[in-house]
Design a protein around this motif. Structure first.
Motif, mmCIF file in Angstrom:
data_model
loop_
_atom_site.group_PDB
_atom_site.id
_atom_site.type_symbol
_atom_site.label_atom_id
_atom_site.label_comp_id
_atom_site.label_asym_id
_atom_site.label_seq_id
_atom_site.Cartn_x
_atom_site.Cartn_y
_atom_site.Cartn_z
ATOM 1 N N LYS A 120 0.827 -1.211 0.000
ATOM 2 C CA LYS A 120 0.000 0.000 0.000
ATOM 3 C C LYS A 120 0.857 1.254 0.000
ATOM 4 O O LYS A 120 0.508 2.267 -0.617
ATOM 5 C CB LYS A 120 -0.915 -0.021 1.229
ATOM 6 N N TYR A 121 1.995 1.200 0.700
ATOM 7 C CA TYR A 121 2.855 2.373 0.826
ATOM 8 C C TYR A 121 4.066 2.322 -0.106
ATOM 9 O O TYR A 121 4.997 3.093 0.066
ATOM 10 C CB TYR A 121 3.307 2.543 2.282
ATOM 11 N N HIS A 122 4.030 1.425 -1.077
ATOM 12 C CA HIS A 122 5.110 1.435 -2.077
ATOM 13 C C HIS A 122 5.068 2.749 -2.846
ATOM 14 O O HIS A 122 6.060 3.471 -2.942
ATOM 15 C CB HIS A 122 4.956 0.254 -3.026
ATOM 16 N N GLY A 123 3.931 3.065 -3.400
ATOM 17 C CA GLY A 123 3.703 4.340 -4.064
ATOM 18 C C GLY A 123 2.432 4.941 -3.524
ATOM 19 O O GLY A 123 1.379 4.289 -3.544
ATOM 20 N N VAL A 124 2.516 6.155 -3.009
ATOM 21 C CA VAL A 124 1.359 6.755 -2.334
ATOM 22 C C VAL A 124 1.096 8.155 -2.867
ATOM 23 O O VAL A 124 1.967 8.802 -3.456
ATOM 24 C CB VAL A 124 1.582 6.840 -0.802
ATOM 25 N N GLY A 125 -0.143 8.616 -2.621
ATOM 26 C CA GLY A 125 -0.448 10.027 -2.800
ATOM 27 C C GLY A 125 -0.136 10.746 -1.496
ATOM 28 O O GLY A 125 0.599 10.249 -0.638
ATOM 29 N N ARG A 126 -0.710 11.894 -1.308
ATOM 30 C CA ARG A 126 -0.511 12.611 -0.058
ATOM 31 C C ARG A 126 -1.120 11.830 1.097
ATOM 32 O O ARG A 126 -2.094 11.100 0.927
ATOM 33 C CB ARG A 126 -1.137 14.002 -0.149
ATOM 34 N N PHE A 127 -0.534 11.983 2.280
ATOM 35 C CA PHE A 127 -1.041 11.250 3.440
ATOM 36 C C PHE A 127 -0.763 12.030 4.722
ATOM 37 O O PHE A 127 0.051 12.961 4.745
ATOM 38 C CB PHE A 127 -0.427 9.847 3.514
ATOM 39 N N ASN A 128 -1.463 11.639 5.774
ATOM 40 C CA ASN A 128 -1.277 12.237 7.095
ATOM 41 C C ASN A 128 -0.118 11.532 7.787
ATOM 42 O O ASN A 128 -0.170 10.319 8.003
ATOM 43 C CB ASN A 128 -2.569 12.100 7.914
ATOM 44 N N VAL A 129 0.918 12.287 8.152
ATOM 45 C CA VAL A 129 2.116 11.684 8.736
ATOM 46 C C VAL A 129 1.805 10.986 10.053
ATOM 47 O O VAL A 129 2.318 9.888 10.331
ATOM 48 C CB VAL A 129 3.209 12.756 8.946
ATOM 49 N N LYS A 148 -7.010 10.526 -0.217
ATOM 50 C CA LYS A 148 -7.451 10.093 -1.539
ATOM 51 C C LYS A 148 -8.898 10.510 -1.758
ATOM 52 O O LYS A 148 -9.797 10.065 -1.032
ATOM 53 C CB LYS A 148 -7.332 8.562 -1.656
ATOM 54 N N PRO A 149 -9.154 11.380 -2.737
ATOM 55 C CA PRO A 149 -10.535 11.810 -2.974
ATOM 56 C C PRO A 149 -11.387 10.652 -3.467
ATOM 57 O O PRO A 149 -10.879 9.733 -4.122
ATOM 58 C CB PRO A 149 -10.384 12.890 -4.064
ATOM 59 N N PRO A 150 -12.674 10.661 -3.147
ATOM 60 C CA PRO A 150 -13.542 9.566 -3.597
ATOM 61 C C PRO A 150 -13.627 9.521 -5.117
ATOM 62 O O PRO A 150 -13.634 10.558 -5.783
ATOM 63 C CB PRO A 150 -14.907 9.912 -2.971
ATOM 64 N N ALA A 151 -13.640 8.314 -5.654
ATOM 65 C CA ALA A 151 -13.695 8.138 -7.107
ATOM 66 C C ALA A 151 -15.047 8.583 -7.643
ATOM 67 O O ALA A 151 -16.092 8.332 -7.037
ATOM 68 C CB ALA A 151 -13.438 6.682 -7.462
ATOM 69 N N GLN A 152 -15.015 9.263 -8.787
ATOM 70 C CA GLN A 152 -16.244 9.688 -9.443
ATOM 71 C C GLN A 152 -16.745 8.632 -10.431
ATOM 72 O O GLN A 152 -17.913 8.637 -10.812
ATOM 73 C CB GLN A 152 -16.006 11.011 -10.179
ATOM 74 N N ALA A 153 -15.848 7.761 -10.838
ATOM 75 C CA ALA A 153 -16.195 6.708 -11.792
ATOM 76 C C ALA A 153 -15.201 5.574 -11.611
ATOM 77 O O ALA A 153 -14.111 5.771 -11.072
ATOM 78 C CB ALA A 153 -16.151 7.246 -13.222
ATOM 79 N N PRO A 154 -15.556 4.369 -12.032
ATOM 80 C CA PRO A 154 -14.597 3.260 -11.934
ATOM 81 C C PRO A 154 -13.332 3.563 -12.740
ATOM 82 O O PRO A 154 -13.391 4.222 -13.785
ATOM 83 C CB PRO A 154 -15.362 2.074 -12.537
#
Length: 645
Positions: free
Chosen positions: A299-308, A315-321
């Motif tokens: 999960k943490y191999h490649g990440v977006g922004r996160f809370n330290v 991660k914003p909710p997906a609008q579409a698959p």
């Protein structure tokens, strides 16, 4: 700065020369500072986290012991290089990682003299390092060359090709095998650290070399027996026999998070300057020192922004698959009706959706490791026996298997299904990872079917099309990211091979799209309608074979044609132009323009902005049409055509 972690030792360091005088205690404190700095930086930029955390101590030790950049340090893949960048004069820019105009997420020669070799794909470090070592020897220099490679990258054939070549030379190369998955060695402790220091020390090497010199004067059988005894004895205590067989002097395994183990071994290896290659085997843990990354390394191999503090991903909710998920859904639906379907990937089950397929059909799922060439020929072998292999690999990585696609699949007409995820722009990973070239390198192959969905519903239908097509190889290319939000069927319906469609009927101007550029084309057509133009929009669906009825309709019933693709020059647009020329469809004055990626390697950025820069967003497509009409009008009146950006 406010909110930044306290890093007192790191604050005294700008370049590696600043750490060469530090004590072991200070080096340990520096490692903790680097770890805190990296976590804080990546929490704001996103990026590869786990791999870099696992090599913090190794990075500190390497720059402490070796005289970089004079000594060459080559990182394999490069996604573990953030600590290296922090220590090599780039700390002040570390929070620009993977941002437009910022630091690359990988090593890059143009960025720093401390990056002697650029990376992004795996298993290249030993080859590059050996080349540097041989060049050094030819030049009469005496600097060290160090290649750091992970155990995952060692699954690729190129690493073994390089090791085989290195073992056959007398060039001094230091290879550090970073075993972070416990796939080669058991856990190690004080005894293995002691043995590693012993085996890398001058006394041991002096005695060993003296013994080798002595036995070299013995008769042949006794000489060979002595060599075998030495190898056997060292193999018992180190497990390094395989590497010794390849011609490497093996040291390890040792704890890669213990600077008191790393520093003396690296210093011993640097100072002894033994001829020939050396392999130092270290064991590390991905995400070391940051609990969320330790407990969930994938999960943490490649990440977006996160809370330290919490480790929660922003991660914003997906609008579409997303297309990867839809591919998995479509493949599972087909496999439920056909037990000959198998899924194959090369070390990217999560990134390609094959992990979801594997949950449903574990016995029909194969992850072959970082071995794209093998994956394709392995699939060819299965196809020979009547199975239906779907090979899911990122477009950029499939480039590595091109010879296998040509000779082992296309030449034999085998029904291997190649599924190219991340086709087109991928954003922050930049030039090494864009799926730019697949259309260009695939469309020249005889007998191959190449398709691209315009939305996720089409994706389902194309997976079904591949499942039912057995007359030769087929390719499905699709982008990273979310679809358009269209309804999905439970199972796709096969599309006739080579059949495109007209989505919007007009006259005068025609837009021909391949893949997900269809929706920008439709928006451009609406904009042009407001300007009094009447535009046809067609979805090619298949880049090969082309729908010749559709192409003739577009060529004969319109004055101008714009072809739009998210790929490099020489791809779909070039294929359409050549076909129009061969068929004589340009003979009556049809004006044609192609829109594709620019003829350069595009750096990291937002995919949306990259599409705008390339001119195949809706505004860019409309501007191209207007420019083409202006050029046509100017040509008919003899006036100079206006130039449009």
């Amino acid at each position: 700065m406010p909110g930044r972690p306290e890093t007192p030792v790191l604050d005294t360091v700008t370049y590696p020369e600043d750490i060469r005088h530090l004590s072991l205690d200070d080096l340990n404190r520096l490692a903790e500072d680097v770890r805190r700095e990296m976590i804080d930086a990546v929490s704001g930029t996103g990026g590869h986290l786990g791999a870099g955390l696992g090599v913090v101590e190794l990075t500190v030790a390497l720059h402490h012991v070796f005289d970089t950049p004079r000594d060459r340090l080559v990182w394999d893949v490069g996604h573990q290089c953030y600590p290296h960048k922090i220590l090599t004069g780039r700390r002040d820019r570390i929070r620009t990682l993977r941002q437009p105009g910022g630091l690359s997420g990988f090593t890059r020669r143009a960025e720093s003299e401390y990056d002697p070799f650029g990376a992004g794909h795996s298993s290249t470090s030993i080859s590059a390092g050996l080349g540097m070592a041989v060049a050094r020897d030819l030049a009469g220099a005496d600097n060290c060359v160090v290649a750091v490679i992970g155990d995952g990258s060692m699954s690729a054939g190129m690493a073994y090709e390089a090791m085989n070549n290195a073992g056959d030379t007398n060039s001094r190369l230091i290879v550090i095998l970073n075993d972070n998955d416990m796939s080669i060695a058991p856990p190690v402790g004080a005894m293995s650290g002691y043995l590693s220091r012993l085996l890398s020390s001058k006394p041991w090497l002096s005695v060993r070399n003296m013994a080798k010199d002595l036995v070299s004067h013995l008769p042949g059988p006794m000489n060979r027996a002595a060599a075998q005894l030495d190898e056997f004895a060292r193999g018992l205590v180190t497990g390094g026999t395989m590497f010794e067989e390849l011609g490497f002097y093996y040291v390890g395994p040792l704890d890669g998070h213990r600077l008191d183990h790393l520093v003396p071994v690296l210093r011993n290896v640097r100072e002894t300057k033994q001829d020939g290659p050396v392999l130092i085997h270290i064991v590390t843990k991905k995400g070391h020192g940051y609990e969320p990354a330790e407990t969930a390394p994938d999960k943490y191999h490649g990440v977006g922004r996160f809370n330290v503090v919490t480790g929660a991903l922003d991660k914003p909710p997906a609008q579409a698959p997303n297309y990867t998920g839809v591919f998995a859904k479509g493949l599972i639906a087909e496999a439920e009706h056909d037990d000959r379907i198998v899924g194959i990937t090369a070390a990217m089950p999560g990134g390609t959706g094959i992990d979801k397929f594997g949950v449903q059909f574990p016995e029909r799922t194969f992850d072959v490791g970082i071995a794209e060439q093998h994956a394709v020929t392995f699939a060819a072998g299965m196809a020979c026996e009547g199975y239906k292999p779907f090979v899911a690999i990122y477009s950029t990585f499939m480039q590595r298997a091109y010879d296998q696609i040509v000779h082992d699949v296309a030449l034999q007409g085998l029904p291997v299904r190649l599924c190219l995820d991340r086709a087109g722009y991928v954003g922050a990973d930049g030039g090494t990872h864009h799926g730019a070239f697949d259309l260009a390198y695939l469309l020249c192959l005889p007998g191959i079917v190449v398709m691209a969905p315009s939305d996720e519903g089409e994706m389902m239908h194309m997976v079904a099309t591949m499942a039912g097509y057995n007359d030769g190889p087929s390719v499905l290319r699709y982008p990273r990211g979310e679809g358009e939000g269209v309804d999905l069927p439970e199972r796709g319906t096969p599309i006739p091979i080579g059949k495109g469609r007209i989505v919007r009927k007009g006259k005068g101007i025609a837009l021909l799209s391949i893949g997900t550029r269809l929706f920008p084309c439709l928006r451009a057509a609406e904009d042009l309608t407001q300007r009094g133009l009447n535009v046809t929009v067609a979805d090619a669906r298949f880049a090969k074979p082309l729908d010749m009825d559709l192409l003739r309709t577009l060529a004969t019933e319109h004055e101008a044609l714009v072809v739009v693709e998210e790929g490099a020059r020489g791809g779909f647009g070039a294929h359409v132009l050549q076909t129009l020329a061969i068929e004589g469809l340009l003979d009556h004055g049809l004006k044609v323009r192609t829109l594709c990626m620019p003829d350069r390697f595009v750096e990291q950025g937002k995919p949306e902005q990259q599409a705008i820069d390339a001119g195949f967003d809706a505004d860019g497509i409309a501007a191209t049409v207007l420019g083409l009409l202006d050029a046509t009008a100017a040509g008919s009146t003899g006036e100079e055509a206006p130039v449009r950006a």
